[in-house]
Write a protein that holds these residues in place. Structure first.
Motif, short mmCIF file in Angstrom:
data_model
loop_
_atom_site.label_atom_id
_atom_site.label_comp_id
_atom_site.label_asym_id
_atom_site.label_seq_id
_atom_site.Cartn_x
_atom_site.Cartn_y
_atom_site.Cartn_z
N SER A 157 84.20 3.82 4.27
CA SER A 157 84.35 5.25 3.99
C SER A 157 84.80 6.03 5.21
N ASN A 160 88.50 7.25 5.29
CA ASN A 160 88.80 8.37 4.38
C ASN A 160 88.30 9.69 4.95
N LYS A 163 90.64 10.88 7.64
CA LYS A 163 91.89 11.41 7.07
C LYS A 163 91.72 12.85 6.59
N LYS A 164 90.51 13.17 6.10
CA LYS A 164 90.27 14.52 5.58
C LYS A 164 89.94 15.53 6.68
#
Length: 674
Positions: A157, A160, A163-164
């Motif tokens: 996780s 991700n 990336k955010k």
């Protein structure tokens, strides 16, 4: 257990989820490591935590649970890292000069004193700052996995989340750790809450309380609910956070003001929704009613006369209830046809297709899964598509579908009448997008059995539509004579009615087909023996059953001695044992062998296929739930040839074998979705 060393070779990497198999060199030995390793490349130094496991083919491997990326400690290692191409502005020649000039001090200079780099020929002050910025961004990424591990968030996780949030991920999380609740699905709130309090977050901090409220609503959503009662939410959050009701009420009002949640009074009770779930439910209700109340422009003239003609020409004999269902579709723009197995739903679909095709009208057939669409095609003789493909949202993730602030465009559906089968498997978000794609004036027929398992996603759409009594619903409850001869169908209705199975010694006067047996057994070993013998010839006296074509073993669970993983292993050994003639390929912990029964477990819209019968046909796309068999394994080309049940021939590279799994035994959920 901890190991410290360097990634010397990447053997395999899954670009989607960062799962890696690599050669790892420590001071003592070289070993194989497996696990989720985002941000990691060949040459990186790591401190890994995990355990040694014994792989049946590859031997000893180190399975990584978490890791920390380390800066190389030797001059050679530092130079290799700087010249790897990962850092902007540094090539092999520049890296060599930097190490020769500053030695091991180069790391501290890159972090804290980049202007010193300008003493190297070819590096200006501006370029020195650019190199330092690239280095520090890379350094931040190194820290993320280890940092998030403290919050119970694994490497899979971490990528991700980065990336955010971007380069300042750690700083943003330190300021508000509860960001992780929104960014990482199914995160352990308790662990994040504990860490946040250790970092100095106050017990009554508003961010903490708002996060607790949203987490509690998401917990309900993950269990299939779109909304919760206000009083129940209040009680749960109070126990979760140990704060006063007044504090919770104030933050519920704040979240409502910010339009992150919605409160609704209904039947003298107050309900609380996350905004996107409320919007989806509201849209579905409004669009269904709007569609139904629109002018009935697709009705057929001389309906009774044309229906009788179709019964005669197609050799159909409709019951009164089936005629009522067909007439309801004629008279209404939206109609639900529901009933258990053997009650004649397919006959109604075939009749509607013929009626509207003879009128020159366009009929579109669809279903929520690839297998359901395939079965619809087989029973009607007409092409059926998955809803995702029909709406052209096939590559949209389930997380994106559930996020209303993500702009998802659906393809308008060119049709006079749309028939959706297996609607019990459609969740609230997919139904919302389906209705967005339907023009006013188009007829919509929803077909399904509300006694089946509800959708994996949120909502119980079919059952709720029926319960609302706002949409015309025809319930088929008569089992047709041919279907009634089957104990499977008879018993499925008995179960729904709370009645015991009809067993062989309780046979009714009318002779029933011998297609249902109940074997009562509590011993796991004996159950396994029964499953294997039933799959391997024991049913011969009831028919010439071939396992691959006619038999499917189903288990309620994946794990355990009688779960799908273990049963697949045992059944493969029995049905398709190894031999010199059969090639096989190891992939992670599976052995894929020529002759194996397999299932596609994710949608692949880009893979090419071809069919050779009756004529050559080519296309793209294999979808979650499609079944096939392994025809061949080519070690030279490193690929596997699979023939799917609809005659598609597809070549999979060895690196694509993650898309399939053995299907000698499948779960109940997968069985329903086939």
């Amino acid at each position: 257990m901890e190991l410290k060393g360097e990634i010397r070779e990447v053997i395999y990497r899954n670009e989607i989820n960062s799962y890696m198999i690599a050669t790892f060199e420590t001071e003592e030995e070289e070993t194989t490591v497996v696990g989720y390793l985002p941000f990691i490349e060949k040459g990186d130094s790591l401190n890994v935590v995990g355990n040694f496991i014994e792989h049946p083919e590859y031997g000893k491997q180190f399975k990584i649970e978490t890791f920390e990326k380390l800066m190389p400690e030797t001059i050679d290692g530092i130079e290799r890292y700087l010249s790897s191409g990962k850092l902007k502005g540094i090539g092999p020649a520049t890296a060599k000069k930097m190490v020769e000039t500053f030695g091991k001090e180069i790391i501290a200079i890159l972090k804290y004193e980049p202007e010193k780099l300008s003493c190297i020929k070819g590096i200006t002050k501006a370029k020195a700052l650019e190199i330092s910025q690239s280095f520090n961004e890379s350094w931040d990424i190194w820290q993320i996995v280890g940092y998030l591990e403290k919050f119970g968030i694994g490497p899979q996780s971490a990528e991700n989340i980065y990336k955010k949030l971007g380069a300042n991920t750690i700083q943003q999380i330190e300021q508000n750790p509860y960001l992780l609740i929104d960014l990482s699905p199914r995160t352990n709130f308790g662990q994040i809450d504990q860490m946040a309090l250790k970092l100095g977050m106050d017990l009554e901090n508003d961010e903490r309380i708002r996060s607790g409220i949203k987490y509690s609503l998401k917990l309900a959503n993950n269990n299939g609910h779109c909304t919760v009662l206000y009083d129940n939410l209040m009680q749960f959050v109070k126990e979760l956070l140990n704060v006063s009701e007044e504090m919770i009420e104030n933050n519920i009002i704040f979240l409502q003001t910010k339009k992150e949640i919605v409160l609704e009074q209904r039947e003298k009770q107050e309900w609380v929704y996350l905004k996107n779930y409320y919007d989806a439910e509201k849209n579905v209700a409004e669009n269904l009613m709007g569609l139904d109340m629109y002018m009935n422009s697709k009705e057929i003239s001389s309906f009774d006369k044309k229906l009788k003609k179709i019964e005669k020409t197609c050799d159909l004999k409709l019951s009164e209830k089936q005629i009522e269902a067909v007439r309801a579709i004629q008279e209404h723009n939206v109609c639900v046809i529901t009933g258990g197995p053997g009650t004649g739903k397919t006959t109604i679909i075939k009749t509607i297709i013929e009626l509207y095709k003879q009128e020159g009208k366009k009929v579109v057939l669809c279903a929520p899964t690839g297998r359901a669409a395939k079965r619809m095609t087989e029973t009607t003789g007409e092409e059926a598509k998955t809803l995702h493909r029909l709406l052209e949202i096939g590559k949209t993730s389930s997380d994106e579908l559930q996020t209303m602030d993500v702009e998802i465009e659906v393809a308008p559906i060119d049709a006079d009448i749309i028939i959706v089968d297996e609607v019990s498997m459609v969740d609230i978000f997919l139904m919302n997008y389906l209705l967005q794609g339907i023009y006013k004036g188009t007829k919509l027929v929803l077909v399904g059995d509300c006694n089946q398992l509800p959708s994996v996603g949120p909502g119980n759409v079919l059952k709720d539509i029926i319960s609302s009594e706002k949409i015309t619903t025809i319930t088929l409850n008569k089992i047709f004579r041919q279907a009634a001869r089957s104990k499977i169908i008879t018993n499925s209705h008995k179960v729904n009615e709370g009645i015991s199975f009809l067993l062989p010694d309780e046979e009714e006067k009318e002779e029933l087909l011998e297609d249902f047996f109940f074997i009562k057994e509590n011993n796991k070993l004996k159950i396994l023996e029964n499953v294997i013998s039933l799959s391997n010839g024991r049913l011969k006296k009831y028919g010439d059953f071939d396992f691959i074509k006619n038999i499917q073993v189903i288990s309620p669970t994946k794990k355990g001695e009688l779960g799908t993983k273990e049963l697949n292993r045992c059944l493969q050994a029995t049905i398709n044992p190894p031999s010199e003639e059969k090639k096989e390929r190891k992939y992670i912990d599976s052995i894929f062998r020529e002759g194996d029964r397999i299932m596609q477990i994710k949608n692949n819209y880009d893979i090419y296929w071809e069919k050779h019968e009756p004529t050559l046909e080519m296309g793209k796309g294999v979808f979650n739930g499609e079944y096939g068999s392994i025809l061949g394994i080519d070690e030279t080309e490193k690929r596997v040839k699979i023939k799917f049940d609809d005659e598609k021939l597809v070549w999979y590279g060895f690196e694509e074998l993650e898309q399939i799994e053995h299907a000698y035994c499948i779960t109940v959920h997968k069985a329903q979705r086939k």
